[in-house]
Scaffold this active site. Structure first.
Site, mmCIF file in Angstrom:
data_model
loop_
_atom_site.group_PDB
_atom_site.id
_atom_site.type_symbol
_atom_site.label_atom_id
_atom_site.label_comp_id
_atom_site.label_asym_id
_atom_site.label_seq_id
_atom_site.Cartn_x
_atom_site.Cartn_y
_atom_site.Cartn_z
ATOM 1 N N GLN A 21 30.888 45.389 68.070
ATOM 2 C CA GLN A 21 32.213 45.943 67.827
ATOM 3 C C GLN A 21 33.249 44.894 67.428
ATOM 4 O O GLN A 21 34.286 45.252 66.872
ATOM 5 C CB GLN A 21 32.693 46.710 69.063
ATOM 6 N N ARG A 78 34.411 40.398 79.949
ATOM 7 C CA ARG A 78 33.088 40.994 79.781
ATOM 8 C C ARG A 78 32.798 41.109 78.286
ATOM 9 O O ARG A 78 33.555 41.759 77.560
ATOM 10 C CB ARG A 78 33.057 42.377 80.444
ATOM 11 N N HIS A 122 24.284 45.951 74.627
ATOM 12 C CA HIS A 122 25.349 46.909 74.313
ATOM 13 C C HIS A 122 25.035 47.495 72.927
ATOM 14 O O HIS A 122 25.813 47.382 71.998
ATOM 15 C CB HIS A 122 26.717 46.223 74.369
ATOM 16 N N ASN A 167 24.252 48.481 78.983
ATOM 17 C CA ASN A 167 25.500 49.235 78.966
ATOM 18 C C ASN A 167 25.221 50.701 78.639
ATOM 19 O O ASN A 167 24.720 51.013 77.557
ATOM 20 C CB ASN A 167 26.461 48.673 77.907
ATOM 21 N N GLU A 168 25.545 51.576 79.582
ATOM 22 C CA GLU A 168 25.554 53.021 79.333
ATOM 23 C C GLU A 168 24.232 53.568 78.787
ATOM 24 O O GLU A 168 24.150 54.026 77.635
ATOM 25 C CB GLU A 168 26.692 53.403 78.388
ATOM 26 N N ASN A 297 31.533 52.724 83.842
ATOM 27 C CA ASN A 297 32.496 52.935 82.759
ATOM 28 C C ASN A 297 32.997 54.368 82.892
ATOM 29 O O ASN A 297 32.194 55.305 82.936
ATOM 30 C CB ASN A 297 31.835 52.770 81.382
ATOM 31 N N TYR A 299 35.972 57.271 81.547
ATOM 32 C CA TYR A 299 37.040 57.582 80.597
ATOM 33 C C TYR A 299 37.749 58.903 80.824
ATOM 34 O O TYR A 299 38.939 59.013 80.601
ATOM 35 C CB TYR A 299 36.501 57.540 79.159
ATOM 36 N N GLU A 370 34.574 49.401 82.405
ATOM 37 C CA GLU A 370 35.385 49.899 81.286
ATOM 38 C C GLU A 370 36.255 51.056 81.754
ATOM 39 O O GLU A 370 35.777 51.952 82.456
ATOM 40 C CB GLU A 370 34.520 50.453 80.123
ATOM 41 N N TRP A 416 39.058 48.409 78.736
ATOM 42 C CA TRP A 416 38.470 48.536 77.409
ATOM 43 C C TRP A 416 39.598 48.865 76.470
ATOM 44 O O TRP A 416 40.227 49.903 76.633
ATOM 45 C CB TRP A 416 37.405 49.651 77.356
HETATM 46 C C1 PNW Z 1 31.827 53.366 75.549
HETATM 47 N N1 PNW Z 1 30.793 59.737 75.306
HETATM 48 O O1 PNW Z 1 31.258 54.281 74.662
HETATM 49 C C2 PNW Z 1 31.268 52.023 75.104
HETATM 50 O O2 PNW Z 1 30.737 51.231 76.122
HETATM 51 C C3 PNW Z 1 32.179 51.257 74.212
HETATM 52 O O3 PNW Z 1 31.418 50.435 73.383
HETATM 53 C C4 PNW Z 1 33.105 52.188 73.452
HETATM 54 O O4 PNW Z 1 33.891 51.537 72.507
HETATM 55 C C5 PNW Z 1 33.980 52.880 74.492
HETATM 56 O O5 PNW Z 1 33.208 53.518 75.493
HETATM 57 C C6 PNW Z 1 34.959 53.894 73.894
HETATM 58 O O6 PNW Z 1 34.269 54.935 73.270
HETATM 59 C C7 PNW Z 1 31.207 55.633 74.873
HETATM 60 O O7 PNW Z 1 30.563 60.465 74.332
HETATM 61 C C8 PNW Z 1 30.961 56.433 73.769
HETATM 62 O O8 PNW Z 1 30.925 60.259 76.457
HETATM 63 C C9 PNW Z 1 30.827 57.788 73.908
HETATM 64 C C10 PNW Z 1 30.931 58.357 75.167
HETATM 65 C C11 PNW Z 1 31.176 57.567 76.279
HETATM 66 C C12 PNW Z 1 31.307 56.193 76.129
#
Ligand code: PNW
Length: 462
Positions: A21, A78, A122, A167-168, A297, A299, A370, A416
């Site tokens: 990224q 990170r 990642h 990661n994820e 992480n 969101y 994140e 993030w």
């Molecule tokens: C994370 N979803 O991505 C990643 O770790 C990062 O690289 C990214 O930039 C950041 O979150 C923001 O998107 C995700 O669909 C992408 O739930 C998609 C999802 C969750 C996390």
């Protein structure tokens, strides 16, 4: 909300990025191509045909970026290592220029008093391994990952004391092998479960190598980072409550249960049967206990409703994983504010998720690796005056304080992201903080001054 502003004394404050990224230099100095380099070349896969070829040009400008971190006062950074930058074909021959780059970055961080937190994977898998091993679907992928991890421990472990293997895994499996919207772009109702299985095995093998051969002398810690939204029952009916719980298990417990309890959640086995691969007893033993901390992480939040009668997704694909497997319908409240990525801002969801993890996994130390938001830049005097972002962090950090006050062990928090960057299939936007795209590269735009923010915060009573 309580207004107690204090966090535990040794609380770790940081910011996060990932290699593809921000680095650019996508084929510089011997780097091999990754599946994201290839994915970006396929018409229609990434918004406006954007690529990470240059991105923030961090590969060439990392000293400037570390100076920016120092100015921001972060204690930890990170970042991820690009696997094909150090092993261009994924295994075998080492690219010394890649090793030199990460050595220089690590040294620069330590000189600035910033603790490096390194993610090994990642998402930028060496393209060679996609061809040769079928990527995360292949039998040999766990060994290839372990060889790569070993190389990193060997070269960087004298100075790097915090490692994150993967990661994820949920995003890799669901978006890469289920919905096919991320590299390698495979659409399938079954393959996410195989990819997830191999991701867990790869993680555990790498941890074993670290613990046996490096941790005793190097003294660092190692873990995995998973992502999860909160799922709130739409109503208090038992069916909706069970749906929300099921959604969380298909999201986070999928990867955390094997590590903390030794196997996949029962509800996944019941619903998926043989579509969910099984671990051998030896694999279970290897995986259980393979994380020194709980990397998270987080969101956003969605409502969950039981869909056994009417699955609104109408297909195997939904935004919470493979929805037909879960029988959960997701929705958001019209009252919730949204970020520019249309993710709902629900701080209490963060608190509830932290409490759910604490209860289910017996109070592990948690690092939020994140959390953050995207918003359109609002420039004032040529500087970014991001009021919505300040309010977002006010809300989420307040929720984290409440979680800590209730007994949750959150030990650190990474924003993030450090830099506006390549947002995967969404490409670039001008929507994030510090930087924006100009003529193919990202130009740094400073934030408004600390004094200015202090004024805004006082004015709003935050
Ligand atoms: C994370 N979803 O991505 C990643 O770790 C990062 O690289 C990214 O930039 C950041 O979150 C923001 O998107 C995700 O669909 C992408 O739930 C998609 C999802 C969750 C996390």
């Amino acid at each position: 909300m309580t207004k107690n502003k204090s966090f535990p004394e040794n609380f770790l404050w940081g910011s996060a990025t990932s290699a593809y990224q921000i680095e650019g230099g996508h084929l510089s100095d011997g780097k091999g191509p990754s599946i994201w380099d290839v994915f970006c070349m396929i018409p229609g896969k990434v918004h406006q045909g954007d690529t990470g070829n240059t991105a923030c040009d961090h590969y060439h400008r990392f000293r400037e970026d570390v100076a920016l971190m120092k100015q921001l006062g972060i204690k930890a950074y990170r970042f991820s290592i690009s696997w094909p930058r150090v092993l261009p074909a994924g295994r075998g021959a080492v690219n010394q220029a890649g090793i030199d780059f990460y050595n220089a970055l690590i040294d620069e961080l330590l000189l600035a008093g910033i603790e490096p937190w390194v993610t090994l994977y990642h998402w930028d898998l060496p393209a060679a391994l996609e061809f040769e091993l079928h990527g995360w679907l292949g039998e040999g992928i766990a060994d290839a990952f372990t060889e790569y991890a070993d190389l990193c421990f060997q070269h960087f472990g004298d100075r790097v004391k915090n490692w994150i293997t993967i990661n994820e895994a949920w995003v890799v499996a669901i978006l890469g092998y289920g919905h096919g919207v991320f590299a390698p772009g495979i659409q399938s109702p079954d393959l996410p479960y195989l990819a997830g299985h191999n991701l867990l095995k790869a993680h555990a093998k790498a941890v074993q190598v670290y613990r046996q051969n490096y941790q005793p002398q190097q003294g660092g810690k190692i873990g995995i980072t998973n992502n999860c939204d909160w799922r709130e029952p739409l109503t208090d009916s038992p069916a909706d409550q069970a749906a929300a719980e099921r959604a969380l298990e298909f999201f986070l417990a999928w990867f955390a249960d094997p590590i903390y309890k030794g196997d996949y959640p029962a509800v996944m086995r019941e619903r998926l049967g043989d579509r969910l691969p099984s671990f051998t007893p030896a694999e279970k033993e290897l995986i259980q206990g393979s994380s020194d901390f709980f990397g998270l992480n987080h969101y956003t939040t969605m409502y969950a409703a039981d869909a056994s009668e009417n699955n609104a997704a109408g297909s195997v694909y939904g935004n919470g994983g493979l929805s037909a497997d879960q029988d959960v319908n997701l929705s958001v409240s019209p009252d919730w504010a949204l970020t520019a990525m249309q993710w709902a801002i629900v701080p209490w969801g963060c608190r509830k998720l932290l409490q759910w993890i604490t209860a289910r996994y017996d109070n592990p130390p948690i690092y939020i690796t994140e959390n953050g938001c995207a918003f359109d830049d609002q420039l004032r005097d040529g500087k970014v005056a991001d009021l919505e972002r300040i309010a977002f962090f006010e809300g989420y950090l307040g929720a984290i304080q409440e979680a800590i006050a209730s007994g949750v062990k959150v030990e650190g928090y990474f924003i993030w992201s450090l830099l506006d960057n390549f947002e995967w299939a969404s490409g670039y936007s001008k929507k994030f903080g510090i930087t924006y795209v100009e003529e193919g590269t990202l130009r740094r735009v400073p934030k408004a001054s600390a004094e200015w923010y202090a004024g805004v915060i006082a004015e709003n009573g935050w």
